[in-house]
Scaffold this motif. Structure first.
Motif, mmCIF file in Angstrom:
data_model
loop_
_atom_site.group_PDB
_atom_site.id
_atom_site.type_symbol
_atom_site.label_atom_id
_atom_site.label_comp_id
_atom_site.label_asym_id
_atom_site.label_seq_id
_atom_site.Cartn_x
_atom_site.Cartn_y
_atom_site.Cartn_z
ATOM 1 N N VAL A 151 52.125 58.711 38.613
ATOM 2 C CA VAL A 151 52.291 57.272 38.435
ATOM 3 C C VAL A 151 51.311 56.754 37.389
ATOM 4 O O VAL A 151 50.137 57.138 37.382
ATOM 5 N N LEU A 152 51.809 55.879 36.523
ATOM 6 C CA LEU A 152 50.959 55.226 35.532
ATOM 7 C C LEU A 152 51.111 53.716 35.675
ATOM 8 O O LEU A 152 52.180 53.169 35.417
ATOM 9 N N PRO A 153 50.043 53.025 36.119
ATOM 10 C CA PRO A 153 50.087 51.561 36.194
ATOM 11 C C PRO A 153 49.696 50.929 34.854
ATOM 12 O O PRO A 153 48.764 51.380 34.182
ATOM 13 N N LEU A 154 50.429 49.896 34.480
ATOM 14 C CA LEU A 154 50.189 49.160 33.244
ATOM 15 C C LEU A 154 50.165 47.679 33.569
ATOM 16 O O LEU A 154 50.952 47.215 34.406
ATOM 17 N N ALA A 155 49.295 46.929 32.919
ATOM 18 C CA ALA A 155 49.233 45.490 33.193
ATOM 19 C C ALA A 155 48.762 44.740 31.965
ATOM 20 O O ALA A 155 48.083 45.288 31.100
ATOM 21 N N THR A 156 49.134 43.471 31.927
ATOM 22 C CA THR A 156 48.692 42.575 30.873
ATOM 23 C C THR A 156 48.171 41.296 31.499
ATOM 24 O O THR A 156 48.584 40.913 32.593
ATOM 25 N N GLY A 157 47.262 40.653 30.796
ATOM 26 C CA GLY A 157 46.717 39.391 31.280
ATOM 27 C C GLY A 157 46.072 38.617 30.155
ATOM 28 O O GLY A 157 45.813 39.172 29.082
ATOM 29 N N GLY A 158 45.817 37.359 30.411
ATOM 30 C CA GLY A 158 45.267 36.484 29.391
ATOM 31 C C GLY A 158 43.880 36.874 28.923
ATOM 32 O O GLY A 158 43.537 36.683 27.766
ATOM 33 N N SER A 159 43.082 37.448 29.803
ATOM 34 C CA SER A 159 41.716 37.809 29.424
ATOM 35 C C SER A 159 41.275 39.051 30.187
ATOM 36 O O SER A 159 41.898 39.455 31.170
ATOM 37 N N ALA A 160 40.164 39.620 29.750
ATOM 38 C CA ALA A 160 39.611 40.806 30.404
ATOM 39 C C ALA A 160 39.142 40.507 31.820
ATOM 40 O O ALA A 160 38.894 41.421 32.603
ATOM 41 N N GLY A 161 39.050 39.234 32.175
ATOM 42 C CA GLY A 161 38.661 38.852 33.529
ATOM 43 C C GLY A 161 39.631 39.356 34.591
ATOM 44 O O GLY A 161 39.292 39.407 35.766
ATOM 45 N N GLY A 202 46.587 61.756 30.165
ATOM 46 C CA GLY A 202 46.111 61.954 31.531
ATOM 47 C C GLY A 202 47.247 62.047 32.523
ATOM 48 O O GLY A 202 47.213 62.863 33.455
ATOM 49 N N LEU A 203 48.267 61.241 32.330
ATOM 50 C CA LEU A 203 49.450 61.295 33.197
ATOM 51 C C LEU A 203 50.126 62.649 33.105
ATOM 52 O O LEU A 203 50.467 63.261 34.119
ATOM 53 N N LEU A 204 50.302 63.135 31.894
ATOM 54 C CA LEU A 204 50.967 64.430 31.697
ATOM 55 C C LEU A 204 50.123 65.587 32.219
ATOM 56 O O LEU A 204 50.660 66.625 32.610
ATOM 57 N N ALA A 205 48.802 65.416 32.236
ATOM 58 C CA ALA A 205 47.913 66.476 32.720
ATOM 59 C C ALA A 205 47.891 66.569 34.243
ATOM 60 O O ALA A 205 47.478 67.589 34.794
ATOM 61 N N LEU A 206 48.336 65.506 34.915
ATOM 62 C CA LEU A 206 48.361 65.541 36.377
ATOM 63 C C LEU A 206 49.393 66.562 36.842
ATOM 64 O O LEU A 206 50.526 66.560 36.379
ATOM 65 N N ALA A 207 48.987 67.410 37.760
ATOM 66 C CA ALA A 207 49.932 68.373 38.334
ATOM 67 C C ALA A 207 50.732 67.664 39.421
ATOM 68 O O ALA A 207 50.144 67.101 40.337
ATOM 69 N N PRO A 208 52.050 67.657 39.309
ATOM 70 C CA PRO A 208 52.832 66.987 40.351
ATOM 71 C C PRO A 208 52.647 67.663 41.688
ATOM 72 O O PRO A 208 52.568 68.898 41.770
ATOM 73 N N LEU A 209 52.526 66.867 42.733
ATOM 74 C CA LEU A 209 52.423 67.391 44.085
ATOM 75 C C LEU A 209 53.810 67.680 44.626
ATOM 76 O O LEU A 209 54.784 67.073 44.213
#
Length: 179
Positions: A100-110, A166-173
């Motif tokens: 799993v790869l989580p991605l997010a966007t937001g108005g500021s680094a806060g 990093g996602l591709l390097a993860l070994a699937p369980l």
């Protein structure tokens, strides 16, 4: 590699939806299906009608995937309510054995920590154990360019490439076997 991408943005032309497309482009999978939660029937989604054909099909796509990318805008230090509504419909171990790869966007680094303190625990509760380092992008890192398209800042592209590697390097369980 069977990849499903889940867009939790209420807008089709959002930064988070664009970041998701950019991540898929960098992964170059043979097959990448898209679940744009905003396009699922609202009544069935809000009524948790997992038997409604579009909802059932979306849930099945997640269950059959090897890799899941989840993208969301961050509102008030949390992922979108639209995404939450969809994730609540997934079976308890729906993400077990998947990368799993989580991605997010937001108005500021806060809002950066929302990935780790809001989204990651929910993904973990759904069985995900192979969660790559997420990528958070601010509005300034994805400014609108010509043709109303977003343009990624070089440092964002570099972080995205590291996350994809990093996602591709993860070994699937191993997937759990039904008893």
């Amino acid at each position: 590699m069977k990849l499903v991408r889940i867009s939790g943005s209420p807008s089709a032309h959002s930064r988070s939806h664009w970041l998701l497309a950019l991540a898929v482009e960098r992964l170059q999978p043979q097959l990448a299906s898209l679940i744009a939660v905003r396009e699922l029937p609202a009544e069935a989604l809000l009524g948790a009608d997992v038997h409604a054909a579009p909802i059932a099909a979306a849930l099945q796509q997640v269950l059959e995937a090897d890799v899941v990318l989840v993208s969301t805008p961050i509102y008030k230090a949390a992922y979108s309510g639209l995404l939450k509504t969809f994730l609540d419909l997934l079976p308890q171990d729906a993400l077990r054995g998947k990368r799993v790869l989580p991605l997010a966007t937001g108005g500021s680094a806060g809002h950066l920590l929302a990935l780790d303190y809001a989204l990651r625990p929910v993904l973990n509760a759904l069985g995900a154990r192979q969660i790559a380092d997420g990528v958070f992008a601010t509005d300034a890192q994805l400014p609108r360019g010509a043709g109303n398209r977003f343009e990624a800042a070089p440092e964002l592209l570099a972080r995205l490439d590291v996350a994809v590697a990093g996602l591709l390097a993860l070994a699937p369980l191993a997937q759990p076997q039904p008893s």
